[in-house]
Design a protein around this motif. Structure first.
Motif, PDB file in Angstrom:
ATOM      1  N   UNK A 180       0.814  -1.213   0.000  1.00  0.00           N
ATOM      2  CA  UNK A 180       0.000   0.000   0.000  1.00  0.00           C
ATOM      3  C   UNK A 180       0.847   1.262   0.000  1.00  0.00           C
ATOM      4  N   UNK A 181       2.094   1.170   0.471  1.00  0.00           N
ATOM      5  CA  UNK A 181       2.946   2.354   0.599  1.00  0.00           C
ATOM      6  C   UNK A 181       3.934   2.501  -0.551  1.00  0.00           C
ATOM      7  N   UNK A 182       3.890   1.569  -1.496  1.00  0.00           N
ATOM      8  CA  UNK A 182       4.864   1.563  -2.590  1.00  0.00           C
ATOM      9  C   UNK A 182       4.389   2.465  -3.723  1.00  0.00           C
ATOM     10  N   UNK A 183       4.679   3.760  -3.604  1.00  0.00           N
ATOM     11  CA  UNK A 183       4.296   4.739  -4.620  1.00  0.00           C
ATOM     12  C   UNK A 183       5.514   5.570  -5.008  1.00  0.00           C
ATOM     13  N   UNK A 184       5.521   6.056  -6.231  1.00  0.00           N
ATOM     14  CA  UNK A 184       6.650   6.819  -6.774  1.00  0.00           C
ATOM     15  C   UNK A 184       6.951   8.043  -5.907  1.00  0.00           C
ATOM     16  N   UNK A 185       5.920   8.832  -5.613  1.00  0.00           N
ATOM     17  CA  UNK A 185       6.121  10.069  -4.862  1.00  0.00           C
ATOM     18  C   UNK A 185       6.638   9.801  -3.453  1.00  0.00           C
ATOM     19  N   UNK A 186       6.232   8.686  -2.865  1.00  0.00           N
ATOM     20  CA  UNK A 186       6.639   8.387  -1.495  1.00  0.00           C
ATOM     21  C   UNK A 186       8.080   7.906  -1.438  1.00  0.00           C
ATOM     22  N   UNK A 187       8.525   7.169  -2.438  1.00  0.00           N
ATOM     23  CA  UNK A 187       9.933   6.787  -2.501  1.00  0.00           C
ATOM     24  C   UNK A 187      10.817   8.025  -2.639  1.00  0.00           C
ATOM     25  N   UNK A 188      10.355   8.988  -3.442  1.00  0.00           N
ATOM     26  CA  UNK A 188      11.104  10.237  -3.607  1.00  0.00           C
ATOM     27  C   UNK A 188      11.137  11.010  -2.292  1.00  0.00           C
ATOM     28  N   UNK A 189       9.984  11.065  -1.600  1.00  0.00           N
ATOM     29  CA  UNK A 189       9.917  11.797  -0.332  1.00  0.00           C
ATOM     30  C   UNK A 189      10.868  11.200   0.708  1.00  0.00           C
ATOM     31  N   UNK A 190      10.964   9.883   0.757  1.00  0.00           N
ATOM     32  CA  UNK A 190      11.851   9.233   1.723  1.00  0.00           C
ATOM     33  C   UNK A 190      13.321   9.480   1.371  1.00  0.00           C
ATOM     34  N   UNK A 191      13.650   9.466   0.089  1.00  0.00           N
ATOM     35  CA  UNK A 191      15.024   9.736  -0.316  1.00  0.00           C
ATOM     36  C   UNK A 191      15.432  11.166   0.029  1.00  0.00           C
TER      37      UNK A 191
ATOM     38  N   UNK B 261       8.358   9.098 -13.717  1.00  0.00           N
ATOM     39  CA  UNK B 261       7.346   9.927 -13.072  1.00  0.00           C
ATOM     40  C   UNK B 261       5.978   9.687 -13.705  1.00  0.00           C
ATOM     41  N   UNK B 262       4.905   9.546 -12.916  1.00  0.00           N
ATOM     42  CA  UNK B 262       3.575   9.335 -13.499  1.00  0.00           C
ATOM     43  C   UNK B 262       3.182  10.485 -14.427  1.00  0.00           C
ATOM     44  N   UNK B 263       2.413  10.157 -15.448  1.00  0.00           N
ATOM     45  CA  UNK B 263       1.976  11.184 -16.389  1.00  0.00           C
ATOM     46  C   UNK B 263       0.861  12.046 -15.822  1.00  0.00           C
ATOM     47  N   UNK B 264       0.090  11.481 -14.909  1.00  0.00           N
ATOM     48  CA  UNK B 264      -1.037  12.200 -14.299  1.00  0.00           C
ATOM     49  C   UNK B 264      -0.762  12.358 -12.813  1.00  0.00           C
ATOM     50  N   UNK B 265      -1.101  13.517 -12.289  1.00  0.00           N
ATOM     51  CA  UNK B 265      -0.879  13.783 -10.871  1.00  0.00           C
ATOM     52  C   UNK B 265      -1.724  12.844 -10.020  1.00  0.00           C
ATOM     53  N   UNK B 266      -1.118  12.043  -9.145  1.00  0.00           N
ATOM     54  CA  UNK B 266      -1.889  11.118  -8.302  1.00  0.00           C
ATOM     55  C   UNK B 266      -2.739  11.869  -7.283  1.00  0.00           C
ATOM     56  N   UNK B 267      -3.771  11.210  -6.800  1.00  0.00           N
ATOM     57  CA  UNK B 267      -4.606  11.790  -5.745  1.00  0.00           C
ATOM     58  C   UNK B 267      -3.769  11.957  -4.468  1.00  0.00           C
ATOM     59  N   UNK B 268      -4.006  13.044  -3.779  1.00  0.00           N
ATOM     60  CA  UNK B 268      -3.286  13.301  -2.541  1.00  0.00           C
ATOM     61  C   UNK B 268      -2.077  14.189  -2.720  1.00  0.00           C
ATOM     62  N   UNK B 269      -1.678  14.474  -3.976  1.00  0.00           N
ATOM     63  CA  UNK B 269      -0.559  15.367  -4.248  1.00  0.00           C
ATOM     64  C   UNK B 269      -1.063  16.648  -4.888  1.00  0.00           C
ATOM     65  N   UNK B 270      -0.527  17.773  -4.448  1.00  0.00           N
ATOM     66  CA  UNK B 270      -0.866  19.041  -5.089  1.00  0.00           C
ATOM     67  C   UNK B 270      -0.089  19.163  -6.396  1.00  0.00           C
ATOM     68  N   UNK B 271      -0.477  20.128  -7.232  1.00  0.00           N
ATOM     69  CA  UNK B 271       0.204  20.301  -8.514  1.00  0.00           C
ATOM     70  C   UNK B 271       1.659  20.703  -8.312  1.00  0.00           C
ATOM     71  N   UNK B 272       1.918  21.533  -7.305  1.00  0.00           N
ATOM     72  CA  UNK B 272       3.295  21.953  -7.040  1.00  0.00           C
ATOM     73  C   UNK B 272       4.144  20.769  -6.587  1.00  0.00           C
ATOM     74  N   UNK B 273       3.583  19.915  -5.726  1.00  0.00           N
ATOM     75  CA  UNK B 273       4.309  18.736  -5.271  1.00  0.00           C
ATOM     76  C   UNK B 273       4.582  17.786  -6.429  1.00  0.00           C
ATOM     77  N   UNK B 274       3.604  17.655  -7.319  1.00  0.00           N
ATOM     78  CA  UNK B 274       3.774  16.770  -8.471  1.00  0.00           C
ATOM     79  C   UNK B 274       4.838  17.309  -9.424  1.00  0.00           C
ATOM     80  N   UNK B 275       4.822  18.614  -9.654  1.00  0.00           N
ATOM     81  CA  UNK B 275       5.803  19.217 -10.569  1.00  0.00           C
ATOM     82  C   UNK B 275       7.221  19.112 -10.017  1.00  0.00           C
TER      83      UNK B 275
END
Length: 406
Positions: free
Chosen positions: A153-164, A199-213
Motif C-alpha cells: 500500500x505504501x509503494x508509490x513513486x512520490x513516497x519513494x522520492x519523499x523518503x530519499x 514519473x507518473x503522467x497524471x498527478x496522483x490523488x493526494x498530491x498538489x500540482x506543485x508537489x507533483x511538478x
C-alpha cells in the motif's frame, strides 16, 4: 493496563491507595476524576507518548540494528468508539451501515521500531482515508538513515522520492498495479535487478500540482523477486522494491529476511488492540478519543521499555518476551512498589525484571519467551459460538417501539 478500564474501577484503586497511606478518602463519585481527565491537554499526552518512544530508541545499541541502521515499520488499522453524535460527526461509521446500527470508526497510521517494538508516531483520520495519506503525515517523525518497511500500500513513486529526500530508505512490497517484467532492468543478481521508474503522467490523488511538478523525472530502485513455497499452498511470487542499491552492504538475502519481519507490525497492533484493549474505545467525544489512544500508546511503550530493560539485563532478546506476561507482572508488582521505601523499591524493581525475563515453564526451566515459529499457519475461524441474537438492522428507538407495540 487494567482489564477493567471503567472510571469507577480507577477511582476505587485511588481510594484503596489513599487508605493505605492514611489520607482522608474522597467521594466514590467518578465525576471529579472524569472532569480532571478531560482537562488533560491532548498535546501533553502526545508529547509523553513520543518521548517514551524516543527514550527507548536512544537505548538501542549496534547489535540490535539491521546492517547498522534503524528500521521503522509502518501500517494502518482501525479503532471503534461509542455511538455518540460527536463521534459520528468526526469519525462517521461505514456508509454501508444504516444510521443508528453502526459505530463510528477511525483510521490510524502507526510507525513502530523494529528493534524495540515501541511505537514512535501516530496519526488519525476518518475511515475511508488511504494508508498513503496517513503515511505522508508520519514521514516527519523519521530520522535520517532510517529504513521504512511496509507492505504494498505504501509503494508509490512520490513516497519513494519523499523518503530519499529525508535521507531515508524504503523496503516495500511491489504494488499490484505495477506489472512485473523480468526482462526489463539491469540484472545485478540471480533474483534482483535495477529498474528505472518514471514519473507518473497524471498527478496522483493526494498530491498538489506543485508537489507533483517538483518530482524528479526518474528514480532508480532495486527490484527483488522470490518465491514462497509452503506445502499444501499455492506457490506465491513476491516482488520487493527498495531504494537500497549497495549490494555490498545490503545483500539480497538480508533484504528478503528484513521484509520477513514486516509481520511484526501486525503483532504490535494486535498487542495494542487485543492485549491492551484499544480495539473498542470508551470515550464519548473525539478529543477524549484521541487522548485515550495516546494513553494506550503510552502504556504500550512503557511495557516495551520494561521488556527492553528485562531482556538486556538478563541476556534475553526483548522482542521474544511476552507483553501480556509483562503487563501481568507489572500490575501485580505496582502495590509493592508503591508501598516500599526507596532502597527496597530498587530491589523489588530488579526482581520484577528478573521474573519478566525468567520463569520456569517446565522441568527443564526454559525461559518464558515467545517461541520462534517460522511458516506457522492457523485457520482464521472461531470455535466458540456466539449468542444466537439477530444483528441490529434498525435504530434502537425503532426497535423499542416494536417491543412496546408487541
Amino acid at each position: 493496563m487494567d482489564t477493567d478500564k471503567s472510571c469507577h474501577n480507577t477511582v476505587s484503586k485511588i481510594i484503596a491507595y489513599l487508605v493505605g497511606v492514611g489520607v482522608e478518602i474522597p467521594s466514590t463519585d467518578t465525576s471529579a476524576y472524569c472532569q480532571a481527565r478531560s482537562r488533560l491537554p491532548e498535546t501533553l499526552l502526545q508529547k509523553l507518548f513520543r518521548q517514551t518512544g524516543q527514550n527507548l530508541e536512544e537505548k538501542v545499541t549496534t547489535e540490535y540494528l539491521w546492517c547498522g541502521r534503524n528500521v521503522k515499520v509502518i501500517d494502518g488499522s482501525t479503532v471503534s468508539m461509542p455511538d455518540t453524535t460527536e463521534n459520528q460527526k468526526e469519525y462517521p461509521q461505514p456508509s454501508s451501515q444504516k444510521l443508528g446500527c453502526g459505530f463510528p470508526i477511525a483510521k490510524i497510521g502507526v510507525i513502530f521500531s523494529l528493534a524495540t517494538g515501541a511505537s514512535v508516531a501516530l496519526c488519525m483520520d476518518v475511515l475511508n482515508t488511504h494508508d498513503l495519506k496517513l503515511a505522508r503525515q508520519l514521514y516527519q517523525f523519521l530520522n535520517p538513515l532510517d529504513i521504512l518497511l511496509g507492505d504494498r500500500a505504501f509503494c508509490a513513486y512520490a513516497d519513494l522520492v519523499a523518503l530519499l529526500k529525508l535521507d531515508c530508505d524504503a523496503v516495500f512490497r511491489k504494488h499490484k498495479s505495477r506489472t512485473t517484467s523480468i526482462r526489463k532492468g539491469k540484472i545485478v543478481g540471480d533474483c534482483d535487478k535495477l529498474v528505472t521508474w518514471y514519473k507518473p503522467k497524471i498527478c496522483p490523488k493526494g498530491l498538489s500540482k506543485d508537489e507533483f511538478d517538483a518530482l524528479p523525472e526518474t528514480i532508480t530502485v532495486q527490484e527483488i523477486y522470490y518465491y514462497i513455497v509452503i506445502h499444501g499452498f499455492r506457490t506465491q511470487r513476491v516482488s520487493l522494491i527498495t531504494t537500497l542499491l549497495d549490494k555490498t552492504t545490503y545483500s539480497t538475502l538480508e533484504i528478503v529476511g528484513l521484509y520477513g519481519h514486516r509481520w511484526d507490525v501486525e503483532l504490535d497492533l494486535r498487542h495494542l488492540k487485543t492485549t491492551l484493549g484499544m480495539d473498542v474505545l470508551r470515550c464519548k467525544t473525539p478529543s477524549m478519543i484521541r487522548k485515550e489512544i495516546y494513553v494506550y500508546l503510552l502504556a504500550y511503550n512503557l511495557l516495551r521499555g520494561l521488556m527492553w530493560s528485562a531482556g538486556t539485563t538478563y541476556a534475553t532478546p526483548p522482542l521474544r518476551l511476552s507483553l501480556k506476561g509483562t503487563r501481568h507482572h507489572l500490575n501485580n508488582f505496582i502495590p509493592e512498589l508503591l508501598a516500599a521505601a526507596s532502597t527496597k523499591r530498587q530491589q523489588i524493581y530488579r526482581t520484577l525484571l528478573k521474573v519478566i525475563a525468567h520463569k520456569p515453564v517446565s522441568v527443564d526451566a526454559k525461559r518464558l519467551v515467545v517461541r520462534h515459529r517460522p511458516a506457522r499457519s492457523e485457520p482464521r475461524v472461531r470455535k466458540r459460538r456466539p449468542k444466537a441474537y439477530p444483528l441490529m438492522t434498525k435504530p434502537r428507538h425503532e426497535l423499542r417501539k416494536q417491543l412496546q407495540s408487541a
